[in-house]
Design an enzyme around this catalytic site. Structure first.
Site, mmCIF file in Angstrom:
data_model
loop_
_atom_site.group_PDB
_atom_site.id
_atom_site.type_symbol
_atom_site.label_atom_id
_atom_site.label_comp_id
_atom_site.label_asym_id
_atom_site.label_seq_id
_atom_site.Cartn_x
_atom_site.Cartn_y
_atom_site.Cartn_z
ATOM 1 N N LEU A 1 55.056 23.535 -46.045
ATOM 2 C CA LEU A 1 54.563 22.532 -45.109
ATOM 3 C C LEU A 1 55.794 22.006 -44.387
ATOM 4 O O LEU A 1 56.706 21.461 -45.023
ATOM 5 C CB LEU A 1 53.835 21.402 -45.854
ATOM 6 C CG LEU A 1 52.822 20.575 -45.053
ATOM 7 C CD1 LEU A 1 51.744 21.458 -44.453
ATOM 8 C CD2 LEU A 1 52.196 19.498 -45.930
ATOM 9 N N ASP A 2 55.843 22.211 -43.088
ATOM 10 C CA ASP A 2 57.023 21.817 -42.328
ATOM 11 C C ASP A 2 57.356 20.346 -42.538
ATOM 12 O O ASP A 2 56.462 19.510 -42.721
ATOM 13 C CB ASP A 2 56.806 22.064 -40.831
ATOM 14 C CG ASP A 2 56.767 23.537 -40.489
ATOM 15 O OD1 ASP A 2 57.246 24.347 -41.298
ATOM 16 O OD2 ASP A 2 56.248 23.874 -39.403
ATOM 17 N N ARG A 3 58.629 20.053 -42.455
ATOM 18 C CA ARG A 3 59.086 18.668 -42.665
ATOM 19 C C ARG A 3 58.330 17.642 -41.816
ATOM 20 O O ARG A 3 57.901 16.615 -42.344
ATOM 21 C CB ARG A 3 60.589 18.588 -42.384
ATOM 22 C CG ARG A 3 61.165 17.201 -42.559
ATOM 23 C CD ARG A 3 62.660 17.214 -42.315
ATOM 24 N NE ARG A 3 63.249 15.906 -42.591
ATOM 25 C CZ ARG A 3 64.555 15.671 -42.617
ATOM 26 N NH1 ARG A 3 65.404 16.651 -42.386
ATOM 27 N NH2 ARG A 3 65.003 14.464 -42.877
ATOM 28 N N THR B 1 55.384 17.743 -40.599
ATOM 29 C CA THR B 1 53.934 17.788 -40.802
ATOM 30 C C THR B 1 53.571 17.017 -42.065
ATOM 31 O O THR B 1 54.233 17.154 -43.086
ATOM 32 C CB THR B 1 53.460 19.249 -40.941
ATOM 33 O OG1 THR B 1 53.881 19.998 -39.804
ATOM 34 C CG2 THR B 1 51.942 19.315 -41.055
ATOM 35 N N HIS C 1 56.072 27.934 -38.078
ATOM 36 C CA HIS C 1 55.701 27.135 -36.910
ATOM 37 C C HIS C 1 54.529 27.735 -36.145
ATOM 38 O O HIS C 1 54.412 27.565 -34.934
ATOM 39 C CB HIS C 1 56.885 26.959 -35.953
ATOM 40 C CG HIS C 1 58.036 26.199 -36.547
ATOM 41 N ND1 HIS C 1 59.263 26.114 -35.934
ATOM 42 C CD2 HIS C 1 58.146 25.503 -37.709
ATOM 43 C CE1 HIS C 1 60.079 25.394 -36.694
ATOM 44 N NE2 HIS C 1 59.420 25.013 -37.774
#
Length: 278
Positions: free
Chosen positions: A84-86, A88, A193
């Site tokens: 999970l992207d930072r 998000t 992404h």
């Protein structure tokens, strides 16, 4: 068990803290993590926006990570099973054993896990669809310094469904008004992404995306909404439990700042029809 941070007893003889010291002390407090589900095999949390999942030498100055904070909350080692992207926020799943982690990782690799996101995007969208648009691997200047740059693009598929549209009488660019849309996104693959790049490809970049988004819209969003973040939340995960083999659906609530934005965009129907966000 959640730790409670209590102020120390006041010592009137101590020197008063200056503002810089107070700010440093405030920065020492870890972000709050909410446990969405936990049993003896897995734990799911709500990851706040801006929190890294685990340690990385690319962010050496960071002190807090979702993996370590979750470990401290549940009292045992946890294993990450997806990314999970930072920037998000939303549902983040961990396993409590290497075997459970292996089983869950296989589900993610085989694309049998259903992930649903909500995103605030530039412009109005009126039709649902499926974007099948291959993405080249995004390489980091440091981490991927010696990686091959001629890799072929990877398959990437995203389902998108518009939920709400808004037009407000304020300019954020060349037009006298600004349009925004609330979109449900379901990635069928898991490229780096992917959602941010796919929405940019559709000319509906996610608000707050400083890498693939619209700089003017991002600036307007920071000023008008009063919040500086990527407007993307991992709303739910559906998967098979690694031990019980039961179907699991874990869902989180949107953060309060989303409700503030909904009010600013005139989306009052969310109050009477909250199921629209499911």
């Amino acid at each position: 068990m959640n730790e409670t941070y209590l102020p120390h007893d006041v010592d009137n003889s101590a020197e008063p803290l200056d503002s810089d010291t107070l700010c440093e002390a405030e920065q020492e407090l870890p972000p709050h993590l909410e446990i969405l589900f936990e049993d003896e095999h897995i734990v799911a949390i709500h990851k706040p926006a801006g929190l890294l999942v685990h340690r990385s030498y690319l962010a050496r100055k960071e002190r807090f990570f979702a993996m370590q904070l979750t470990r401290d909350l549940v009292g045992c080692h946890v294993f990450p099973v997806h990314r999970l992207d930072r920037p998000t926020s939303g549902v983040l799943l961990f396993a409590k054993s290497s075997e459970s982690a292996r089983i869950l990782c296989e589900q993610f690799e085989q694309h049998t896990v259903t992930k649903q996101y909500l995103a605030l995007v530039r412009g109005n969208m009126h039709e649902a669809g499926e974007l099948d648009y291959a993405l080249k691997v995004e390489l980091d200047d440091v981490a991927d310094k010696f990686a091959a740059t001629d890799k072929p693009a990877q398959d990437a598929v995203t389902l998108y469904q518009p939920l709400l549209n808004s037009e407000i009488p304020y300019s954020s660019g060349r037009y006298p008004t600004s349009r925004f849309g609330l979109i449900k996104l379901t990635p069928k693959t898991g490229r780096k992404h992917q959602l941010r790049r796919h929405m940019a490809h559709l000319r509906h970049p996610i608000i707050g995306d400083t890498t693939h988004g619209d700089g003017k819209q991002n600036k307007f969003g920071r000023e008008y909404f009063g919040v500086n973040r990527l407007w993307l939340i991992a709303k739910s995960l559906t998967f098979i439990h690694p031990v019980t083999k039961k179907s699991m659906h874990i869902e989180t609530e949107i953060e309060p700042e989303w409700l503030t934005v909904f009010d600013l965009l005139g989306w009052d129907e969310i109050d009477s029809e909250p199921a629209i966000l499911i």
